[in-house]
Design a protein around this motif. Structure first.
Motif, PDB file in Angstrom:
ATOM      1  N   ILE A 102       0.842  -1.200   0.000  1.00  0.00           N
ATOM      2  CA  ILE A 102       0.000   0.000   0.000  1.00  0.00           C
ATOM      3  C   ILE A 102       0.877   1.250   0.000  1.00  0.00           C
ATOM      4  O   ILE A 102       0.646   2.177  -0.786  1.00  0.00           O
ATOM      5  CB  ILE A 102      -0.967  -0.010   1.208  1.00  0.00           C
ATOM      6  N   LYS A 103       1.874   1.281   0.860  1.00  0.00           N
ATOM      7  CA  LYS A 103       2.745   2.457   0.951  1.00  0.00           C
ATOM      8  C   LYS A 103       3.525   2.673  -0.349  1.00  0.00           C
ATOM      9  O   LYS A 103       3.662   3.807  -0.815  1.00  0.00           O
ATOM     10  CB  LYS A 103       3.714   2.331   2.140  1.00  0.00           C
ATOM     11  N   ARG A 104       4.041   1.609  -0.944  1.00  0.00           N
ATOM     12  CA  ARG A 104       4.773   1.745  -2.221  1.00  0.00           C
ATOM     13  C   ARG A 104       3.852   2.249  -3.321  1.00  0.00           C
ATOM     14  O   ARG A 104       4.231   3.092  -4.128  1.00  0.00           O
ATOM     15  CB  ARG A 104       5.407   0.419  -2.623  1.00  0.00           C
ATOM     16  N   ALA A 105       2.628   1.726  -3.365  1.00  0.00           N
ATOM     17  CA  ALA A 105       1.669   2.163  -4.381  1.00  0.00           C
ATOM     18  C   ALA A 105       1.327   3.643  -4.173  1.00  0.00           C
ATOM     19  O   ALA A 105       1.219   4.393  -5.151  1.00  0.00           O
ATOM     20  CB  ALA A 105       0.413   1.291  -4.331  1.00  0.00           C
ATOM     21  N   ARG A 149      -4.358  -9.134 -15.807  1.00  0.00           N
ATOM     22  CA  ARG A 149      -3.328  -8.151 -16.122  1.00  0.00           C
ATOM     23  C   ARG A 149      -3.854  -6.996 -16.957  1.00  0.00           C
ATOM     24  O   ARG A 149      -3.345  -5.888 -16.879  1.00  0.00           O
ATOM     25  CB  ARG A 149      -2.160  -8.828 -16.834  1.00  0.00           C
ATOM     26  N   LYS A 150      -4.884  -7.236 -17.749  1.00  0.00           N
ATOM     27  CA  LYS A 150      -5.458  -6.171 -18.568  1.00  0.00           C
ATOM     28  C   LYS A 150      -5.983  -5.044 -17.675  1.00  0.00           C
ATOM     29  O   LYS A 150      -5.718  -3.866 -17.927  1.00  0.00           O
ATOM     30  CB  LYS A 150      -6.587  -6.730 -19.446  1.00  0.00           C
ATOM     31  N   THR A 151      -6.690  -5.399 -16.612  1.00  0.00           N
ATOM     32  CA  THR A 151      -7.214  -4.397 -15.684  1.00  0.00           C
ATOM     33  C   THR A 151      -6.077  -3.723 -14.922  1.00  0.00           C
ATOM     34  O   THR A 151      -6.086  -2.500 -14.734  1.00  0.00           O
ATOM     35  CB  THR A 151      -8.213  -5.040 -14.705  1.00  0.00           C
ATOM     36  N   ILE A 210      -5.604   1.480  -5.164  1.00  0.00           N
ATOM     37  CA  ILE A 210      -4.872   0.450  -4.433  1.00  0.00           C
ATOM     38  C   ILE A 210      -5.814  -0.665  -4.015  1.00  0.00           C
ATOM     39  O   ILE A 210      -5.478  -1.849  -4.107  1.00  0.00           O
ATOM     40  CB  ILE A 210      -4.130   1.059  -3.218  1.00  0.00           C
ATOM     41  N   SER A 211      -7.016  -0.305  -3.594  1.00  0.00           N
ATOM     42  CA  SER A 211      -8.017  -1.308  -3.225  1.00  0.00           C
ATOM     43  C   SER A 211      -8.308  -2.226  -4.405  1.00  0.00           C
ATOM     44  O   SER A 211      -8.367  -3.452  -4.258  1.00  0.00           O
ATOM     45  CB  SER A 211      -9.296  -0.615  -2.752  1.00  0.00           C
ATOM     46  N   THR A 212      -8.458  -1.636  -5.580  1.00  0.00           N
ATOM     47  CA  THR A 212      -8.694  -2.437  -6.786  1.00  0.00           C
ATOM     48  C   THR A 212      -7.500  -3.332  -7.082  1.00  0.00           C
ATOM     49  O   THR A 212      -7.658  -4.517  -7.399  1.00  0.00           O
ATOM     50  CB  THR A 212      -8.993  -1.524  -8.000  1.00  0.00           C
ATOM     51  N   LEU A 213      -6.288  -2.781  -6.960  1.00  0.00           N
ATOM     52  CA  LEU A 213      -5.086  -3.591  -7.200  1.00  0.00           C
ATOM     53  C   LEU A 213      -5.000  -4.750  -6.217  1.00  0.00           C
ATOM     54  O   LEU A 213      -4.620  -5.858  -6.589  1.00  0.00           O
ATOM     55  CB  LEU A 213      -3.830  -2.720  -7.114  1.00  0.00           C
ATOM     56  N   LEU A 214      -5.363  -4.502  -4.967  1.00  0.00           N
ATOM     57  CA  LEU A 214      -5.331  -5.577  -3.968  1.00  0.00           C
ATOM     58  C   LEU A 214      -6.357  -6.659  -4.299  1.00  0.00           C
ATOM     59  O   LEU A 214      -6.115  -7.836  -4.051  1.00  0.00           O
ATOM     60  CB  LEU A 214      -5.579  -5.015  -2.567  1.00  0.00           C
ATOM     61  N   GLN A 215      -7.496  -6.271  -4.855  1.00  0.00           N
ATOM     62  CA  GLN A 215      -8.493  -7.262  -5.263  1.00  0.00           C
ATOM     63  C   GLN A 215      -7.982  -8.101  -6.440  1.00  0.00           C
ATOM     64  O   GLN A 215      -8.399  -9.236  -6.624  1.00  0.00           O
ATOM     65  CB  GLN A 215      -9.803  -6.577  -5.639  1.00  0.00           C
ATOM     66  N   LEU A 216      -7.074  -7.514  -7.215  1.00  0.00           N
ATOM     67  CA  LEU A 216      -6.500  -8.206  -8.370  1.00  0.00           C
ATOM     68  C   LEU A 216      -5.122  -8.780  -8.035  1.00  0.00           C
ATOM     69  O   LEU A 216      -4.327  -9.067  -8.924  1.00  0.00           O
ATOM     70  CB  LEU A 216      -6.357  -7.219  -9.541  1.00  0.00           C
ATOM     71  N   ARG A 253      -2.997  -3.307 -15.924  1.00  0.00           N
ATOM     72  CA  ARG A 253      -2.325  -2.396 -16.870  1.00  0.00           C
ATOM     73  C   ARG A 253      -3.150  -1.129 -17.081  1.00  0.00           C
ATOM     74  O   ARG A 253      -2.595  -0.028 -17.166  1.00  0.00           O
ATOM     75  CB  ARG A 253      -2.088  -3.080 -18.211  1.00  0.00           C
ATOM     76  N   ALA A 254      -4.469  -1.262 -17.173  1.00  0.00           N
ATOM     77  CA  ALA A 254      -5.330  -0.099 -17.381  1.00  0.00           C
ATOM     78  C   ALA A 254      -5.217   0.879 -16.202  1.00  0.00           C
ATOM     79  O   ALA A 254      -5.135   2.095 -16.408  1.00  0.00           O
ATOM     80  CB  ALA A 254      -6.777  -0.532 -17.578  1.00  0.00           C
ATOM     81  N   ILE A 255      -5.204   0.345 -14.994  1.00  0.00           N
ATOM     82  CA  ILE A 255      -5.068   1.197 -13.806  1.00  0.00           C
ATOM     83  C   ILE A 255      -3.710   1.899 -13.820  1.00  0.00           C
ATOM     84  O   ILE A 255      -3.619   3.112 -13.588  1.00  0.00           O
ATOM     85  CB  ILE A 255      -5.249   0.370 -12.513  1.00  0.00           C
ATOM     86  N   ALA A 256      -2.658   1.162 -14.114  1.00  0.00           N
ATOM     87  CA  ALA A 256      -1.311   1.740 -14.164  1.00  0.00           C
ATOM     88  C   ALA A 256      -1.194   2.754 -15.304  1.00  0.00           C
ATOM     89  O   ALA A 256      -0.570   3.814 -15.144  1.00  0.00           O
ATOM     90  CB  ALA A 256      -0.269   0.639 -14.313  1.00  0.00           C
TER      91      ALA A 256
END
Length: 161
Positions: free
Chosen positions: A84-87, A109-111, A97-103, A113-116
């Motif tokens: 979380i802190k790095r993100a 990876r498509k999602t 970050i919440s979405t990334l943690l769910q993934l 990559r889209a977030i990033a």
């Protein structure tokens, strides 16, 4: 993020942590079944209120009481807090970050990559804005140096407008 209690993994984790304070608490915690919120905070190098805030945002679980006076948190949460802190350092919002943690398993990876990609686009917009501000301030500083004391300072005049 899986946690391995083998001695080699223990040594690798301890060596990879940056601060001596965090190393100390992690080496002690490796032999305990769980961490109190204070020990978790020290091991992750954050404050207790940060952990509570992440819990309110559903980024961290709230463990059930174990019958004693304290709740015990799994040591794997240290890695989650560090994630979380790095993100956040990369500019991701807590919602992202919440979405990334769910993934977290990385299968979608498509999602990810889209977030990033969205975050990168926002960073590029900020860079353009910062460059424009830099040019404006540079110009105002040069104007201020070039004008005499009889005229108002161009920097103050520009901020007043």
């Amino acid at each position: 993020m899986k946690f391995c209690l083998h001695q080699a993994c223990h040594d690798l984790i301890i060596r990879s942590v940056l601060t001596p304070r965090v190393k100390h608490f992690l080496s002690k915690a490796m032999n305990e079944p769980g961490l109190t919120i204070g020990r978790l905070a020290r091991a992750a190098d954050v404050g207790i209120e940060t952990i509570r805030y992440y819990q309110r945002r559903n980024l961290l679980p709230i463990p059930d009481p174990d019958g004693g006076a304290f709740r015990h948190y799994p040591i794997r949460l240290v890695d989650r807090i560090r994630f979380i802190k790095r993100a956040q350092d990369l500019g991701f919002t807590l919602d992202e970050i919440s979405t990334l943690l769910q993934l977290e398993e990385g299968a979608n990876r498509k999602t990810i990559r889209a977030i990033a990609r969205d975050r990168l686009q926002e960073i590029r917009h900020k860079i353009v804005d910062l460059q424009r501000m830099e040019q404006t301030l540079t110009h105002l500083i040069h104007q201020c140096e070039a004008t005499g004391r009889a005229q108002p300072c161009p920097i103050i005049a520009a901020l007043t407008e």
